[in-house]
Design a protein around this motif. Structure first.
Motif, short mmCIF file in Angstrom:
data_model
loop_
_atom_site.label_atom_id
_atom_site.label_comp_id
_atom_site.label_asym_id
_atom_site.label_seq_id
_atom_site.Cartn_x
_atom_site.Cartn_y
_atom_site.Cartn_z
N LEU A 164 0.83 -1.22 0.00
CA LEU A 164 0.00 0.00 0.00
C LEU A 164 0.87 1.27 0.00
CD1 LEU A 164 -2.85 -1.02 2.50
CD2 LEU A 164 -2.92 -1.01 0.00
N PHE A 165 1.99 1.23 0.75
CA PHE A 165 2.90 2.39 0.76
C PHE A 165 3.49 2.60 -0.65
CE2 PHE A 165 3.92 1.11 5.41
CZ PHE A 165 2.78 1.74 5.87
N ASP A 166 3.93 1.49 -1.26
CA ASP A 166 4.56 1.58 -2.58
C ASP A 166 3.60 2.14 -3.63
OD1 ASP A 166 6.82 0.56 -1.48
OD2 ASP A 166 6.57 -1.48 -2.27
N LYS A 167 2.33 1.72 -3.53
CA LYS A 167 1.33 2.18 -4.52
C LYS A 167 0.76 3.54 -4.13
CE LYS A 167 0.69 -1.81 -6.93
NZ LYS A 167 0.48 -2.04 -8.32
N GLU A 168 1.24 4.09 -3.04
CA GLU A 168 0.75 5.39 -2.52
C GLU A 168 -0.75 5.37 -2.25
OE1 GLU A 168 2.29 8.36 -5.16
OE2 GLU A 168 4.34 8.06 -4.45
N LEU A 169 -1.23 4.20 -1.79
CA LEU A 169 -2.62 4.09 -1.38
C LEU A 169 -2.77 4.39 0.11
CD1 LEU A 169 -3.36 0.83 -3.39
CD2 LEU A 169 -4.42 3.07 -3.79
N LEU A 170 -1.62 4.46 0.78
CA LEU A 170 -1.61 4.74 2.22
C LEU A 170 -0.28 5.42 2.54
CD1 LEU A 170 -2.89 4.21 5.08
CD2 LEU A 170 -1.65 2.04 5.09
N LEU A 171 -0.35 6.45 3.39
CA LEU A 171 0.88 7.14 3.80
C LEU A 171 1.24 6.70 5.22
CD1 LEU A 171 0.13 10.77 2.53
CD2 LEU A 171 1.67 9.07 1.50
N LYS A 172 2.52 6.36 5.39
CA LYS A 172 2.98 5.90 6.71
C LYS A 172 2.58 6.84 7.84
CE LYS A 172 7.06 3.08 5.95
NZ LYS A 172 8.48 2.85 6.18
N GLU A 173 2.82 8.13 7.60
CA GLU A 173 2.63 9.10 8.69
C GLU A 173 1.16 9.31 9.03
OE1 GLU A 173 4.29 9.50 5.89
OE2 GLU A 173 3.84 11.39 4.88
N ASP A 174 0.26 8.81 8.19
CA ASP A 174 -1.18 8.98 8.46
C ASP A 174 -1.73 7.94 9.44
OD1 ASP A 174 -1.25 11.12 6.80
OD2 ASP A 174 -2.35 10.14 5.17
N ILE A 175 -0.93 6.92 9.75
CA ILE A 175 -1.44 5.82 10.59
C ILE A 175 -1.40 6.24 12.06
CG2 ILE A 175 -1.09 3.43 11.31
CD1 ILE A 175 0.17 2.89 8.57
N ASP A 176 -2.59 6.38 12.65
CA ASP A 176 -2.68 6.79 14.05
C ASP A 176 -2.89 5.60 14.99
OD1 ASP A 176 -2.49 9.55 13.39
OD2 ASP A 176 -4.58 9.49 12.73
N ALA A 177 -3.30 4.48 14.44
CA ALA A 177 -3.47 3.29 15.29
C ALA A 177 -3.38 2.03 14.43
CB ALA A 177 -4.83 3.33 15.99
N LEU A 178 -2.75 1.01 15.01
CA LEU A 178 -2.71 -0.34 14.41
C LEU A 178 -3.44 -1.27 15.36
CD1 LEU A 178 0.90 -1.47 13.29
CD2 LEU A 178 -1.04 -0.92 11.80
N ILE A 179 -4.55 -1.81 14.91
CA ILE A 179 -5.25 -2.82 15.71
C ILE A 179 -5.02 -4.16 15.03
CG2 ILE A 179 -7.48 -3.64 16.55
CD1 ILE A 179 -8.49 -0.77 16.17
N LEU A 180 -4.48 -5.10 15.76
CA LEU A 180 -4.23 -6.43 15.19
C LEU A 180 -5.09 -7.45 15.91
CD1 LEU A 180 -2.63 -8.56 13.54
CD2 LEU A 180 -0.90 -8.51 15.35
N VAL A 181 -5.99 -8.07 15.17
CA VAL A 181 -6.82 -9.13 15.75
C VAL A 181 -6.26 -10.46 15.29
CG1 VAL A 181 -9.15 -10.02 16.06
CG2 VAL A 181 -8.81 -7.59 15.56
N THR A 182 -5.82 -11.28 16.23
CA THR A 182 -5.18 -12.54 15.86
C THR A 182 -5.25 -13.54 17.00
OG1 THR A 182 -3.15 -13.52 14.97
CG2 THR A 182 -2.87 -11.86 16.68
N GLN A 183 -5.17 -14.83 16.62
CA GLN A 183 -4.97 -15.89 17.60
C GLN A 183 -3.72 -16.67 17.26
OE1 GLN A 183 -9.11 -17.49 17.86
NE2 GLN A 183 -9.17 -16.30 19.75
N SER A 184 -2.89 -16.07 16.41
CA SER A 184 -1.57 -16.64 16.11
C SER A 184 -0.50 -15.59 16.37
CB SER A 184 -1.48 -17.11 14.66
OG SER A 184 -2.72 -17.25 14.04
N PRO A 185 -0.44 -15.04 17.58
CA PRO A 185 0.58 -14.02 17.86
C PRO A 185 1.98 -14.61 17.75
CG PRO A 185 -0.38 -14.80 19.91
CD PRO A 185 -1.17 -15.42 18.80
N GLU A 186 2.94 -13.76 17.44
CA GLU A 186 4.30 -14.28 17.30
C GLU A 186 4.92 -14.56 18.67
OE1 GLU A 186 6.33 -11.68 14.54
OE2 GLU A 186 5.10 -12.47 12.90
N TYR A 187 4.52 -13.79 19.66
CA TYR A 187 5.01 -13.96 21.05
C TYR A 187 3.84 -13.78 22.00
CZ TYR A 187 9.14 -12.41 18.44
OH TYR A 187 10.11 -12.25 17.49
N PHE A 188 3.99 -14.34 23.23
CA PHE A 188 3.06 -13.96 24.29
C PHE A 188 3.29 -12.49 24.64
CE2 PHE A 188 2.92 -18.57 25.47
CZ PHE A 188 1.58 -18.73 25.20
#
Lengths: 74, 354
Positions: B70-94
């Motif tokens: 998305l960054f490469d295609k300029e569909l999303l700008l890094k600096e515009d991200i105010d929150a990352l919500i990750l929903v998962t049951q396969s976390p990499e770490y506890f």
């Protein structure tokens, strides 16, 4: 509950031409978890009752299954 | 519980699927059933092929790949991200949260929130609820909802109950404040008394993995799995879905004052074709309005299944049109949730391979 209709429904699920009330469920060639799920779905759709896999296994025969559904309908 | 949200919208969906495709027939020998019986199961459930990660690929790989796209295609700008919500049951770490790992890998700004949520089948809905709540903050304008799972790694290859349907993947959903006013209706319920209907019994703090928990045991239906593997009580889950989901949808539409036929699509979690068709019939919804083609093409990737269904079935359409969509997720927890929203003119809506 129409016995003949129920027997016809069971015969279709069990992939045979006809069934008797004394027939053991686990004796049918196609008997597996998918058949059990199909019975659960049929009971919900046609008779508006909820069955568990354990209850179906415990009912042993086609007749036992019929009694189980009848009991739950009342 | 009924929820309402105001002036929020989804502006883009990208689904990232592992390129490795496994066919049902390739695994049929693993199962302790006759080929004929397994092929019947394939027909009834709509199994065909599923996307499975190669060893060593984890969720941050999929998420970082998609976000960089998305960054490469300029569909999303890094600096515009105010929150990352990750929903998962396969976390990499506890610990730490995998969302922080992703933030670090991408070099995102520090002035933001990262948050992991442990949810599965209703993970898209729960993630949207959290995104909508964060967007009520003045300084939060753009939330990235990540749904990602690689649960194939926890499913026994000899478990015909779960293995044919499992899929891996990640989705990236952009959630923003809406320019025009709107109301999004939603509801959610939980039943933790059935916490073991879908469970990975060992590997957490309560039952750490040991040599014993790795022992393969045959269940009464003829499937082999260990306590380290995912296990699903298929009949209980089926009954739960048929019992709880139709009244949930009826309530949602009643609260929103919308007739069933006014909804353009019912984009539901994708457990299997059998269950979705029964659900459509019980709700008296035409089956074509409730797509059920994700398991057969990609597998059920838990909270990623709904974004996958939207990208796959409505792809470019949602970039040009406005559609009234009802979403519903149901499963692990037990948790069941639904929401009704107008989706329109997405900036992107597609599936890419990892």
């Amino acid at each position: 509950m129409e016995i003949e209709i129920f027997k016809a429904e069971m015969a279709e699920l069990l992939e045979v031409d006809s069934v008797e009330l004394t027939d053991e469920l686990s004796s049918f060639e196609c008997w597996d978890s998918l058949t059990i799920l199909s019975i659960i779905a049929l009971a919900g759709e046609k008779y508006n009752v909820t069955l568990s896999a354990a209850e179906i296994n415990k009912s042993h025969t086609v007749g036992g299954l019929k009694e189980l559904i009848k009991l739950k309908m009342s | 519980m009924n929820l309402t949200f105001h002036n929020k919208s989804i502006t883009g969906i990208l689904t990232v699927l592992p390129v490795n495709e496994v066919k049902f027939e390739d695994e049929i020998e693993n199962y302790n059933f006759s080929v004929a019986k397994s092929l019947k199961l394939k027909m009834a459930m709509g199994y065909n092929k599923h996307r499975i990660v190669k060893d060593g690929v984890t969720i941050s790989d999929l998420c970082v790949f998609g976000l960089n796209y998305l960054f490469d295609k300029e569909l999303l700008l890094k600096e515009d991200i105010d929150a990352l919500i990750l929903v998962t049951q396969s976390p990499e770490y506890f610990m730490p949260p995998t969302s922080n790992v992703i933030q670090g890998k991408l070099g995102l700004k520090q002035d933001m929130i990262c948050m992991d949520i442990n949810q599965g089948c209703a993970g898209f809905e729960i993630g949207l609820f959290q995104a909508f709540m964060l967007l009520d903050q003045d300084e939060i304008n753009k939330v990235i909802l990540l749904n990602a799972d690689t649960l194939s790694q926890k499913v026994s290859k000899r478990d015909r109950n779960s293995n044919p349907l499992i899929g891996d993947g990640a989705s990236i959903t952009i959630v923003e404040k809406s320019e025009k006013p709107n109301t999004i209706y939603a509801n959610i319920k939980m039943d933790g008394s059935a916490f073991d209907a879908l469970i990975i019994p060992a590997g957490g703090f309560k039952t750490p993995s040991t040599a014993e928990t790795a022992l393969m045991v045959e269940d009464s239906a003829g499937n082999f799995r260990s306590l380290d593997n995912l296990v699903m009580k298929g009949d209980d889950v089926f009954n739960f879905v048929q019992r709880e989901v139709p009244p949930m949808i009826d309530d949602l539409l009643l609260k929103a004052g919308v007739e069933k036929q006014a909804v353009d699509y019912y984009m539901f979690h994708q457990p299997n074709k059998f269950m979705l068709n029964k659900l459509a019939d019980k709700l008296k919804i035409p089956r074509e309005k409730m797509p059920s083609n994700i398991v057969e093409n990609f597998g059920n990737s838990s909270g990623v299944s709904i974004p996958t269904a939207i990208s796959y079935n409505l792809g470019e359409r949602l970039m040009k049109e406005s559609l009234l969509i009802c979403l519903a997720g149901f499963g692990v927890g037990l948790t069941w949730a639904s929401l009704l929203l107008q989706m329109e003119y997405l900036k992107f809506n597609e599936i890419i391979d990892f």
